[in-house]
Each structure stands twice: as C-alpha cells, then as structure tokens.
Design an enzyme around this catalytic site. Structure first.
Site: not given
Ligand SMILES: NC(=O)c1ccc[n+]([C@@H]2O[C@H](COP(=O)([O-])OP(=O)(O)OC[C@H]3O[C@@H](n4cnc5c(N)ncnc54)[C@H](O)[C@@H]3O)[C@@H](O)[C@H]2O)c1
Length: 296
Positions: A185, A200, A204, A235
């Site tokens: 991230s 968090y 990251k 998301t």
């Molecule tokens: N959305 C953003 O703005 C953003 C920005 C930077 C980084 N991220 C990172 O991207 C990744 C995905 O984020 P997202 O927005 O798609 O989130 P999301 O919540 O839409 O999807 C995350 C998925 O991970 C699964 N998950 C959670 N805990 C789990 C576990 N213990 N074992 C297996 N699966 C598990 C959930 O069931 C879900 O399907 C994350 O690591 C998040 O930190 C997101």
C-alpha cells in the site's frame, strides 16, 4: 456506493476499457500468461478479484484463495462465465476456489496442497499474488492489542506464509522459479492522513520489505518477488470506511494529484507485467499506483 455521500465514478481509460470485456486484442507476446496458473489470495473480491480477471484475460488459469469460500466460489463462476461469453471461440479458463485463512499456517499448507491436486491445477503454480488483507482506523492509544495482532497476522504473517509455501514448492519440489507479487500500500511509504492507522501502515511497510528481502534471498532460484503499492482504490474495503466517515472522501481526493480515487482495473497492467515474462529482470521492485499521492 454510500447512501450518505455522493461519490463520482472513478473513471479511467483502463476502467472504460474493462467495462465491457472485449475479445482478445494484439499486444506484446511477452505479456501473455497463456497456460500459466496464478494463485490470488483475497481473490474473492476487491483488488484481488480484478487481478484474477486480468490474469484470465491474459490467458491464465486461476486459483482464488479466500477466507470467504462462498464468495470465492461465486466469483470463480462469474469470472468463467464472463470470459466465456466474451470469448466463445477460446478455451474456457480453469478457475478454482479455495477456502483458506492466510494467517493460519495449517490452513495455508493444506490449501496449497489442494490447489495442485489433479482435479485442480496439477501442472503447478506459476504466479502468486497476496492480496488478502484489511485496514482498521484506531488512534494508537486506543487500539486493542488483540486487534493489532489479528491485523498483523493477516497482512504480514499471511503474506509471509503464502510466499514461503509457494517458494518451498518451487525450490524443493519443482526446482523451478516463479513470480510472487505482494499487495502492499502507499501507506507502507507515506503516512496518509487524516485517519489514524499506524499498525496498518507498519504492516504494509513490512510487506514491501518482505518482497525486497525474498527477492534477494530467492533470486538464485529464479523466483522474482515484487510489490504493488496502491493508493486509495474504490473497493468494499474503502467503501466501508467512507460509509462510516463520509467526510473522508473529499479529504482524500483533494490530496490526490490525479483528482480521483483509483479503480481496481488501474492495477491490471502492473500485475500482468509482474506476472509475465515482460518483467523477467524486475525483482525487489515496488510499483506505486496512487495517482501521484506519494510524490508530493
Ligand atoms: N482498497 C484500497 O484502497 C487499498 C489500497 C492499498 C492497499 N490495499 C490492499 O489491497 C488488498 C486488498 O484490498 P481490497 O480493497 O481488495 O479489500 P477487500 O476487503 O475488498 O478484499 C479483501 C479480500 O481478502 C479476504 N481476506 C481477508 N482476510 C483474509 C484471510 N485471513 N485469509 C484469506 N482471505 C482473507 C477477504 O475475504 C476479501 O475477499 C489489502 O491487502 C489491502 O490492504 C487496498
């Protein structure tokens, strides 16, 4: 979309192109993932789901690994149906769904064993993406320790466990290399404000440094390890935060030079690049995709 705040769509050329799946178009063949098998943790929804879509459209088979097995199965079906509808003359991809808690070493071990069974992906794994992860906003002095440990368990241990599991298969059993792509991230580099999320951010930063460390440790085995560090992407994860604190949306966007939040499809090009032979000399890299947030 939030019922309490009006959010304009996160439009981009990539989003417009991905809106209606198109038949395959010509591109550099080194970007092709034809016949490769890509495992995506957290692939049931969000960024992981869109990365699965990018892989399938590039010719790969996919294994979705997620804590939410029901959503993973439904996403696997949707991905297959959509691809087949858009490309009726091409062979359908093999898309499997696996219930797994990435923070649990036994669950991870069992799931990777399951993925390579004859009825799933017997030719083995070529690419791993670790997208499973979550964020919580608490002031540091109020954050309950068990919740911090849970967050690190998924974001850091989960990334570590899945990477090591696939590396063991490649190094010890298959004697071959592969590509690991960790989803970090921009919070691993910048302290984004105004929300408080120190654990968090630290998780990251750890993911980014795990990618760099594994890249060096496993280079001799032909294993490449890179990190994608997204900015604010729309998301379910970010939608929940905006629903709870609608004032955050305008605050966030005002700090993004591109003037909008990202759409998950904005990550498609980078993840296909890192999974494919196009990036055969790229390892230990961190690709920030944040609309310019971290450069000002
Ligand atoms: N959305 C953003 O703005 C953003 C920005 C930077 C980084 N991220 C990172 O991207 C990744 C995905 O984020 P997202 O927005 O798609 O989130 P999301 O919540 O839409 O999807 C995350 C998925 O991970 C699964 N998950 C959670 N805990 C789990 C576990 N213990 N074992 C297996 N699966 C598990 C959930 O069931 C879900 O399907 C994350 O690591 C998040 O930190 C997101």
């Amino acid at each position: 979309m939030s019922s309490s705040t009006t959010i304009p769509p996160t439009t981009s050329a990539a989003a417009a192109a991905a809106e209606a799946p198109q038949p395959q178009k010509r591109t550099l063949s080194i970007f092709s993932l034809e016949g490769k098998t890509c495992v995506v943790t957290g692939g049931a929804r969000g960024l992981g789901y869109t990365m699965c879509q990018a892989f399938i459209e590039s010719g790969a088979n996919v294994a979705i690994l997620d804590l939410n097995g029901t959503e993973a199965r439904s996403s696997a079906e949707t991905l297959t149906t959509n691809y087949t509808a858009a490309n009726p003359t091409l062979p359908p991809p093999k898309v499997t769904a696996h219930t797994c808690d990435v923070s649990d070493p036994i669950s991870v071990s069992k799931t990777f064993e399951e993925i390579i069974q004859p009825h799933n992906h017997p030719s083995g794994i070529d690419v791993l993406v670790t997208s499973a992860g979550f964020v919580e906003n608490f002031k540091a002095e109020e954050y309950p320790l068990p919740r911090i440990q849970k967050l690190w368990g998924v974001n850091v241990d989960g990334t570590y466990l899945c990477a090591v599991e696939v590396a063991k298969e490649w190094i010890l059993k298959k004697k071959r290399g592969g590509s690991i792509i960790m989803v970090g991230s921009m919070s691993g580099t910048a302290v984004n404000v105004p929300q408080a999320q120190a654990p968090y951010n630290a998780s990251k930063a750890a993911v980014r440094q795990l990618a760099a460390s594994f890249a060096v440790e496993w280079a001799e085995h032909g294993i490449r390890v890179n990190c994608i560090s997204p900015g604010y992407m729309m998301t379910a994860l970010t939608q929940k935060i905006i629903d709870e604190q609608p004032e955050l949306y305008n605050n966030w966007v005002s700090r993004i030079p591109a003037g909008r939040m990202g759409n998950p499809v904005d990550l498609m090009g980078a993840v296909v690049y890192l999974a494919s032979d196009a990036s055969s000399y790229t390892t230990g890299a961190d690709i920030r995709i944040d609309g310019g947030y971290t450069v000002i």
